[in-house]
Motif scaffolding. Structure first.
Motif, short mmCIF file in Angstrom:
data_model
loop_
_atom_site.label_atom_id
_atom_site.label_comp_id
_atom_site.label_asym_id
_atom_site.label_seq_id
_atom_site.Cartn_x
_atom_site.Cartn_y
_atom_site.Cartn_z
N LYS A 146 0.83 -1.20 0.00
CA LYS A 146 0.00 0.00 0.00
C LYS A 146 0.87 1.26 0.00
O LYS A 146 0.56 2.25 -0.69
N GLU A 206 2.05 1.91 -3.44
CA GLU A 206 0.99 2.46 -4.29
C GLU A 206 0.79 3.96 -4.04
O GLU A 206 0.56 4.73 -4.97
N ILE A 207 0.88 4.37 -2.79
CA ILE A 207 0.72 5.79 -2.45
C ILE A 207 1.87 6.61 -3.02
O ILE A 207 1.68 7.70 -3.58
N ALA A 220 3.64 5.84 -5.58
CA ALA A 220 3.53 5.80 -7.04
C ALA A 220 2.48 6.77 -7.59
O ALA A 220 2.44 7.02 -8.81
N GLU A 221 1.65 7.33 -6.70
CA GLU A 221 0.67 8.33 -7.16
C GLU A 221 1.32 9.68 -7.46
O GLU A 221 0.70 10.55 -8.07
N HIS A 222 2.58 9.86 -7.05
CA HIS A 222 3.30 11.10 -7.35
C HIS A 222 3.40 11.26 -8.87
O HIS A 222 3.70 10.28 -9.59
N PRO A 223 3.17 12.44 -9.42
CA PRO A 223 3.12 12.61 -10.88
C PRO A 223 4.43 12.30 -11.59
O PRO A 223 4.41 12.03 -12.81
N CYS A 280 6.52 1.98 -7.79
CA CYS A 280 7.32 1.94 -6.56
C CYS A 280 7.13 0.60 -5.86
O CYS A 280 5.99 0.12 -5.70
N ASN A 324 9.33 8.44 -14.11
CA ASN A 324 8.86 8.57 -15.49
C ASN A 324 10.02 8.96 -16.41
O ASN A 324 11.00 9.58 -15.98
N TRP A 379 6.36 14.50 -0.45
CA TRP A 379 5.14 13.75 -0.76
C TRP A 379 4.85 12.73 0.34
O TRP A 379 3.71 12.62 0.81
N CYS A 380 5.88 12.00 0.75
CA CYS A 380 5.71 10.98 1.78
C CYS A 380 5.31 11.59 3.12
O CYS A 380 4.51 11.01 3.86
N LYS A 399 1.57 12.32 2.85
CA LYS A 399 0.66 11.21 2.58
C LYS A 399 0.77 10.05 3.57
O LYS A 399 -0.16 9.24 3.67
#
Length: 384
Positions: free
Chosen positions: A313, A316-317, A319-322, A327, A348, A364-365, A368
């Motif tokens: 999980k 997945e969170i 990996a939501e970073h643009p 991840c 990317n 980000w972490c 989130k």
């Protein structure tokens, strides 16, 4: 349930602990344990105290009511309240009727509740109290809002008439000076690792009590070499209750008297004589009718600092970073050191794996993820 007893100081300590947990869970506001340990009955919940906003104040009041399974509006609140005034209001409610507790496990969603009848929590406390027999005092390094913290540092000590000292605000030197012959010191393995690195030694006949994550054999041996007289480890979960115990990580766990094994299930005989089947959070490897060792979690969780986290999980969170394509998060286990999370990140195409990118991911972490969920190391790759 008439035999339950929680005194005024314990109730105030509990409301402080629940407030700290509620702020972290639903407001991403983390109050360290040292600050929480300094809160007390006279601490204002608002200005010049815990500094709760009106929204936070109302949410924390609801959480306190929820803990004792009382209606959310049972507590009348005001910004001028203290933690002591809150606990006095709830004291009147639970003295009339106390049938159920509601604990919040560290689940993947972070919001699930585990309900336990008060009689079953009391039953757990009686078993833990038997392990404390003959001790003189308890110093606890854990919060009281969890099932294990509540049972080990409130209910079981009450049964043995043991005084309890909150050691979370103590410096290592002060803790070392405070420990005396016959004490019990309660901590999670992460805290035990810290104590092993900071305390010079233990006085004679001090017993450790550990839970929340597996206690590694090397750590247990190190603590015994420092003079710790005994180390007892508890097994169970918020969802199931406290199931068993052992004296050393080299031995299997032993079921408490009201538990029995039935194939893949565990059977609990409740105080009212009813029998319930439950599934442990871990796969259990049975070594006898009443002894077992652990063979991995059923839900994919790992424990960081005694908190259940879910690497899939978390990945997945992140990996939501643009800027991130994917991840994978894994746990690094090092002998003699704390476990930590490592994030393997695929960026990317066209995104540079530089220091600026690392700072953006870290920010980000922090937004989130809860502190135990945040990776300590980022390893960057790139989608071709």
């Amino acid at each position: 349930m008439k035999s339950f007893s929680i005194d005024d100081e314990q109730l105030a300590r509990l409301v402080c602990a629940l407030t700290g947990d509620e702020l972290a869970r639903h407001f991403n506001h983390y109050t360290d344990f040292v600050a929480q340990a300094e809160w007390g009955p006279d601490t204002p919940v608002g200005e010049d105290g815990a500094e709760l906003t009106q929204e936070q104040l109302e949410a924390c009041a609801r959480r306190f009511c929820s803990f004792f399974d009382k209606p959310a509006d049972s507590l009348i609140t005001a910004a001028s309240d203290t933690f002591g005034s809150w606990s006095q209001q709830v004291k009147q409610l639970i003295e009339k009727d106390l049938r159920t507790f509601r604990f919040h496990p560290a689940t993947q969603g972070g919001v699930a509740e585990a309900r336990h009848s008060a009689d079953e929590v009391w039953q757990d406390a009686r078993m833990i109290a038997s392990l404390m027999h003959g001790r003189r005092r308890i110093i606890t390094m854990v919060s009281t809002h969890s099932l294990f913290g509540f049972v080990t540092s409130v209910l079981a000590p009450n049964l043995q008439h043991l005084s309890v000292v909150d050691g979370r605000a103590m410096s290592p030197d002060l803790l070392a000076d405070s420990l005396t012959f016959g004490d019990i010191l309660i901590a999670t393995p992460t805290l035990w690792r810290y104590l092993a690195q900071t305390l010079p030694s233990f006085p004679n006949n001090v017993m450790g009590l550990s839970f929340g994550e597996p206690l590694m054999l090397d750590l247990s041996a190190e603590l015994r070499e420092m003079g710790l007289g005994a180390m007892r480890e508890l097994y169970g979960s918020t969802e199931t209750g406290i199931i068993g115990w052992r004296d050393t990580p080299s031995e299997p766990f032993v079921l408490f008297d009201h538990w029995a094994a039935d194939g893949e299930k565990l059977v609990r005989t409740c105080p009212d004589g009813q029998v319930r089947e439950l599934t442990a959070m871990d796969h259990l490897l049975w070594e006898g009718d009443r002894t077992f060792s652990l063979a991995g979690r059923r839900d994919g969780a790992v424990q960081i600092g005694a908190v259940n986290v879910f690497p899939q999980k978390i990945g997945e969170i992140i990996a939501e970073h643009p800027d991130i394509a994917g991840c994978n998060v894994r746990v690094a286990q090092r002998s003699g050191a704390l476990d930590r999370l490592i994030a393997h990140i695929d960026l990317n195409a066209g995104v540079s794996p530089n220091q600026d990118m690392a700072w953006r991911v870290d920010e980000w972490c922090r937004k989130k993820l809860r502190p135990p969920e945040r990776p300590r190391i980022y390893v960057f790759g790139q989608v071709s």
